[in-house]
Design a protein around this motif. Structure first.
Motif, mmCIF file in Angstrom:
data_model
loop_
_atom_site.group_PDB
_atom_site.id
_atom_site.type_symbol
_atom_site.label_atom_id
_atom_site.label_comp_id
_atom_site.label_asym_id
_atom_site.label_seq_id
_atom_site.Cartn_x
_atom_site.Cartn_y
_atom_site.Cartn_z
ATOM 1 N N PRO A 94 0.821 -1.233 0.000
ATOM 2 C CA PRO A 94 0.000 0.000 0.000
ATOM 3 C C PRO A 94 0.848 1.275 0.000
ATOM 4 C CG PRO A 94 -0.759 -1.550 1.675
ATOM 5 C CD PRO A 94 0.553 -2.051 1.189
ATOM 6 N N ILE A 95 2.013 1.207 0.626
ATOM 7 C CA ILE A 95 2.890 2.387 0.643
ATOM 8 C C ILE A 95 3.396 2.663 -0.771
ATOM 9 C CG2 ILE A 95 4.824 3.483 1.832
ATOM 10 C CD1 ILE A 95 4.760 1.143 3.842
ATOM 11 N N GLY A 96 3.827 1.606 -1.456
ATOM 12 C CA GLY A 96 4.298 1.778 -2.827
ATOM 13 C C GLY A 96 3.201 2.257 -3.763
ATOM 14 N N SER A 127 4.002 3.268 -18.541
ATOM 15 C CA SER A 127 4.672 2.215 -17.775
ATOM 16 C C SER A 127 4.519 2.446 -16.265
ATOM 17 C CB SER A 127 6.149 2.109 -18.173
ATOM 18 O OG SER A 127 6.793 3.365 -18.083
ATOM 19 N N VAL A 128 4.467 3.702 -15.839
ATOM 20 C CA VAL A 128 4.230 3.972 -14.414
ATOM 21 C C VAL A 128 2.788 3.629 -14.041
ATOM 22 C CG1 VAL A 128 4.150 5.764 -12.629
ATOM 23 C CG2 VAL A 128 6.033 5.725 -14.263
ATOM 24 N N LEU A 129 1.852 3.895 -14.954
ATOM 25 C CA LEU A 129 0.456 3.507 -14.698
ATOM 26 C C LEU A 129 0.349 1.986 -14.569
ATOM 27 C CD1 LEU A 129 -2.527 4.384 -14.465
ATOM 28 C CD2 LEU A 129 -2.706 4.104 -16.947
ATOM 29 N N ILE A 130 1.087 1.248 -15.394
ATOM 30 C CA ILE A 130 1.112 -0.217 -15.286
ATOM 31 C C ILE A 130 1.663 -0.631 -13.920
ATOM 32 C CG2 ILE A 130 2.218 -2.302 -16.193
ATOM 33 C CD1 ILE A 130 2.026 -1.008 -18.989
ATOM 34 N N LEU A 131 2.670 0.092 -13.447
ATOM 35 C CA LEU A 131 3.220 -0.193 -12.117
ATOM 36 C C LEU A 131 2.140 -0.021 -11.043
ATOM 37 C CD1 LEU A 131 5.749 -0.799 -10.341
ATOM 38 C CD2 LEU A 131 6.101 1.683 -10.224
ATOM 39 N N PHE A 132 1.339 1.022 -11.178
ATOM 40 C CA PHE A 132 0.257 1.246 -10.213
ATOM 41 C C PHE A 132 -0.724 0.071 -10.239
ATOM 42 C CE2 PHE A 132 -3.892 3.341 -9.172
ATOM 43 C CZ PHE A 132 -3.623 3.570 -7.832
ATOM 44 N N PHE A 133 -1.059 -0.413 -11.445
ATOM 45 C CA PHE A 133 -1.963 -1.558 -11.554
ATOM 46 C C PHE A 133 -1.319 -2.819 -10.975
ATOM 47 C CE2 PHE A 133 -4.059 0.664 -15.370
ATOM 48 C CZ PHE A 133 -4.997 1.263 -14.534
ATOM 49 N N TYR A 135 0.694 -2.895 -8.415
ATOM 50 C CA TYR A 135 0.496 -2.787 -6.966
ATOM 51 C C TYR A 135 -0.921 -3.221 -6.589
ATOM 52 C CZ TYR A 135 4.808 -0.260 -5.709
ATOM 53 O OH TYR A 135 6.128 0.084 -5.437
ATOM 54 N N LEU A 136 -1.919 -2.701 -7.332
ATOM 55 C CA LEU A 136 -3.315 -3.042 -7.019
ATOM 56 C C LEU A 136 -3.555 -4.540 -7.207
ATOM 57 C CD1 LEU A 136 -5.301 -0.069 -8.652
ATOM 58 C CD2 LEU A 136 -4.447 -0.298 -6.308
ATOM 59 N N ALA A 140 -4.783 -7.227 -4.438
ATOM 60 C CA ALA A 140 -6.018 -7.979 -4.669
ATOM 61 C C ALA A 140 -5.765 -9.476 -4.586
ATOM 62 C CB ALA A 140 -6.594 -7.609 -6.045
ATOM 63 N N LEU A 141 -4.659 -9.935 -5.205
ATOM 64 C CA LEU A 141 -4.343 -11.367 -5.166
ATOM 65 C C LEU A 141 -4.036 -11.836 -3.743
ATOM 66 C CD1 LEU A 141 -2.092 -12.277 -8.242
ATOM 67 C CD2 LEU A 141 -4.280 -13.286 -7.582
#
Length: 240
Positions: A94-96, A127-133, A135-136, A140-141
């Motif tokens: 969550p911090i990341g 690519s940063v948006l992909i990094l955010f996904f 993390y999510l 979730a997993l």
């Protein structure tokens, strides 16, 4: 590294590190904010909007650093079965994600006056948006299965697969003709940022790193306590 994989040793080390990290966080954040907001000059081209850099750049650095540390924890869990590896990775996620969201949001605020748009499907931004996904997806997993071990293994595998995105983020501005400017601080040789801006940027980066250490310690201790309570609960159920 293996010595600190023991939760009891980690707790003792964390109790020593925590007050120093908290003190360093307060000092570096206060000094960094003062220099960033009042003492550093405005940019000759970007004016006062350049001050977003003192939040945006450290947040972007930490988004990568936290994910890399999660990957190390996930690898130690999958290879050596160290439970502390997955616990620290779970605590860091969550911090990341918050750092990544902050980097995207401040980048958008910076991009509007500089580029004339809030968002483009630029290689670095995408690519940063992909990094955010990632993390999510990891979070979730981790909570998607009734069997906690299955969730931990699945999330750890996703984390390791997602590591391939880190060099893409880092070198995207070099590999593709992108709207995002190339690296100016971390490039080999002399940084393109004047030292009057480099000092507050360094202090803010230190403050963000210490913030991560402080919150990671608190969250990891909480996760260890929750795991201990679950184990005691399971032992009590079996004893009945």
């Amino acid at each position: 590294m293996h010595r600190f994989a023991n939760p009891a040793r980690f707790m003792r080390a964390a109790d020593i590190v925590y007050p120093w990290a908290l003190g360093g966080l307060v000092i570096s954040l206060a000094a960094g904010l003062y220099l960033a907001l009042f003492a550093s000059p405005a940019d000759y081209q970007q004016g006062e909007t350049v001050r977003i850099m003192y939040v945006h750049v450290p947040a972007a650095w930490m988004a990568l650093f936290v994910y890399a540390s999660m990957a190390a924890g996930s690898a130690s869990y999958l290879i050596w079965r160290h439970p502390l590896g997955v616990i620290t990775a779970k605590a860091a996620a969550p911090i990341g994600a918050a750092f990544t969201f902050l980097a995207l949001a401040t980048g958008s605020l910076w991009g509007k006056p500089m580029w004339g748009t809030w968002w483009v499907w630029d290689a670095r931004l995408t690519s940063v948006l992909i990094l955010f996904f990632l993390y999510l997806g990891y979070m979730a997993l981790m909570n998607a299965f009734e069997n906690a071990e299955r969730g931990q293994k699945s999330a750890s595998l996703l984390c390791l697969v997602g590591v391939v995105n880190l060099p893409i983020i880092k070198f995207s501005v070099d590999w593709w003709n992108t709207l995002h400017q190339p690296a100016s601080v971390s490039r080999i040789g002399t940084p393109a940022v004047h030292e009057s801006m480099l000092w507050p940027l360094g202090l803010m980066a230190l403050a963000f790193t210490l913030y991560f250490v402080v919150v990671l310690i608190l969250r990891t201790k909480s996760e260890l306590l929750a795991a201990r309570l679950r184990a005691l609960g399971a032992a009590g159920t079996e004893a009945r």
